[in-house]
Enzyme design. Structure first.
Site, PDB file in Angstrom:
ATOM      1  N   ASP A   1       0.811  -1.216   0.000  1.00 18.28           N
ATOM      2  CA  ASP A   1       0.000   0.000   0.000  1.00 18.28           C
ATOM      3  C   ASP A   1       0.851   1.276   0.000  1.00 18.28           C
ATOM      4  O   ASP A   1       1.536   1.556   0.983  1.00 18.28           O
ATOM      5  CB  ASP A   1      -0.929  -0.030   1.220  1.00 18.28           C
ATOM      6  CG  ASP A   1      -1.990   1.057   1.171  1.00 18.28           C
ATOM      7  OD1 ASP A   1      -2.126   1.716   0.129  1.00 18.28           O
ATOM      8  OD2 ASP A   1      -2.685   1.231   2.187  1.00 18.28           O
TER       9      ASP A   1
ATOM     10  N   ASP B   1      -2.027   5.738  -6.165  1.00 16.83           N
ATOM     11  CA  ASP B   1      -2.307   4.826  -5.052  1.00 16.83           C
ATOM     12  C   ASP B   1      -2.430   3.386  -5.533  1.00 16.83           C
ATOM     13  O   ASP B   1      -3.319   3.085  -6.330  1.00 16.83           O
ATOM     14  CB  ASP B   1      -3.612   5.273  -4.378  1.00 16.83           C
ATOM     15  CG  ASP B   1      -4.000   4.398  -3.197  1.00 16.83           C
ATOM     16  OD1 ASP B   1      -3.095   3.811  -2.576  1.00 16.83           O
ATOM     17  OD2 ASP B   1      -5.198   4.306  -2.904  1.00 16.83           O
TER      18      ASP B   1
END
Ligand SMILES: *[C@@H]1O[C@H](CO)[C@@H](O)[C@H](O)[C@H]1NC(C)=O
Ligand SMILES: *[C@@H]1O[C@H](CO)[C@@H](O)[C@H](O)[C@H]1NC(C)=O
Ligand SMILES: *[C@@H]1O[C@H](CO)[C@@H](O)[C@H](O)[C@H]1NC(C)=O
Length: 417
Positions: free
Chosen positions: A110, A289
């Protein structure tokens, strides 16, 4: 001739540096980690809702941590956001060792968060290297949350061994069924206020760089488009970029100065559509992201894209849908980032048709992967370039220099969707 002079120059430079510095040190090669893409077809009712829930928390969380560096406040802020907790539809995982001897954990990669933690699935196996810091830790994500105790331990990532790495050990977590936790590789500031003792927790990248185990405080990420539900086709490189994974030049832009995108791997970009250059999104801040699947655009920008493409909103998937004829005349989107324009082809703009039914769609329809962020532009985080963008362009997060790099790849123009 130009090439020859460049070569001569390179040789001269090498000779100079050799004579000035006779001891040639062999630098460690950057460390690579394979990334698997895992698609949960049962856990998620709606791909878009999962991404929108994450977007809501990303916007709210940076505000919460700016307002107060306190775990309990962060938890309260998360409760205020009130988003449904649901497993992410698509996650990218890698195997990471913790302890010595190491136990391996399947962690979600992440760039939108920065704590590394385990214990969602497999329990923590403590060894002689495990040290309880006495601090509580808690983080909320759009796809769930965890809270527990902060430890330090030896973390092994491929050939990289990081000692005394901060590792959260969950006593409670939700939204991560099927996985063991998260490897947070975003900006270190995001760890601020996540523990009861305050301060920041260096990410694995920061820690490996500080220990001299990697040459640069950066990561290079390679994804590829796929038509399979689960496949290991990604690569995370620590401390360098993998020049075999991209074509052409790697171009960097500074992290945006616009808040809250500036709290993440945020950039400024504008988007146009087609050869006429129809404006879709005027220059504004947003983020890149790995934890978001789609490309999310502010509602006003998405409305312009919908008009340009003639798409209709599909009730079942929440995505825009186009006809076969509209697909045949679909034009490229152009992402203008810094001085470079990245062409996002018609094929890149559609969800892989062989995976339509996996997201609740119809096999014969064509769905667009650019979707609604859920808020209008002007809020400092007006787009998210998620995985569907990153699988077309090589991606570098250089935290040491607060910059983000992109390059085309051999998949930029792939027609596999
Ligand atoms: C998929 O999501 C459901 C519900 O969140 C969860 O129970 C299940 O374990 C997940 N499966 C995988 C393979 O991640
Ligand atoms: C989509 O849902 C709305 C509200 O539930 C309904 O009014 C509309 O008819 C639906 N559209 C289609 C194409 O099914
Ligand atoms: C992709 O296709 C466009 C238009 O045909 C071309 O200009 C561009 O160079 C191609 N990009 C790559 C990386 O192959």
């Amino acid at each position: 001739m130009a090439r020859l002079s460049a070569l001569l120059l390179a040789l001269t430079a090498a000779a100079v540096s050799v004579s000035a510095k006779p001891i040639v040190t062999v630098r460690d090669a950057p460390v690579t980690l394979a990334i698997a893409r895992r698609f949960n077809t049962t856990g998620v009712a709606n791909l878009l809702k999962a991404d929108q829930a994450r977007a809501t928390v990303l916007k709210a969380r940076s505000q919460a941590s700016a307002a107060s560096a306190n775990v309990l406040d962060a938890a309260a802020a998360a409760a205020d956001v009130g988003v449904p907790v649901t497993n992410g539809a698509v996650v990218y995982t890698a195997s990471v060792g913790v302890g010595s001897p190491a136990t391996s954990y399947d962690l979600i990669i992440d760039t939108g968060s920065s704590n590394t933690w385990i214990g969602a699935g497999k329990s923590y196996v403590k060894t002689s290297t495990s040290v309880d810091t006495g601090s509580r830790v808690a983080v909320t994500y759009g796809s769930g949350s965890f809270s527990g105790e902060e430890y330090t331990d030896t973390v092994t990532i491929g050939s990289l061994v990081i000692e005394k790495q901060g590792v959260g050990v969950a006593s409670r977590s939700s939204g991560f069924s099927g996985y063991d936790g998260i490897l947070g590789i975003g900006p270190v500031d995001l760890t601020d206020g996540t523990t009861s003792s305050g301060g920041e927790i260096p990410t694995v990248v920061n820690a490996a760089f500080a220990a001299g185990s990697i040459d640069a405080n950066l990561i290079g990420i390679s994804f590829e488009p796929t038509t399979s539900l689960s496949v290991t086709n990604g690569e995370l490189m620590f401390g360098g970029v993998d020049t075999t994974k991209y074509t052409g030049a790697l171009t960097y832009v500074p992290i945006t100065s616009t808040y809250p995108a500036s709290a993440y791997v945020g950039i400024d970009q504008s988007i146009t559509y087609g050869s006429s250059g129809t404006n879709i999104l005027s220059s504004t801040a947003g983020i890149t992201d790995t934890g978001t699947t789609l490309i999310l655009l502010a509602s006003d920008a998405l409305a312009r894209y919908q008009r340009a493409t003639g798409a209709v909103l599909d009730n079942n998937t929440g995505l825009l849908r186009i006809t076969t004829a509209q697909f045949a005349s679909l034009q490229s989107l152009f992402f203008h980032i810094g001085d470079t324009t990245y062409e996002f082809t018609p094929n890149a703009q559609i969800w892989p048709r062989s995976l339509n039914t996996a997201i609740g769609g119809s096999a014969s329809s064509i769905y667009l992967i650019t979707a609604d962020l859920g808020t209008n532009s002007g809020e400092g985080l007006d787009f998210i370039n998620g995985y569907t963008f990153l699988e077309r362009f090589y991606y570098v997060y250089d935290s040491a220099n607060s910059q983000v790099g992109f390059a085309t790849t051999s998949f930029t123009n792939a027609t596999t969707n």
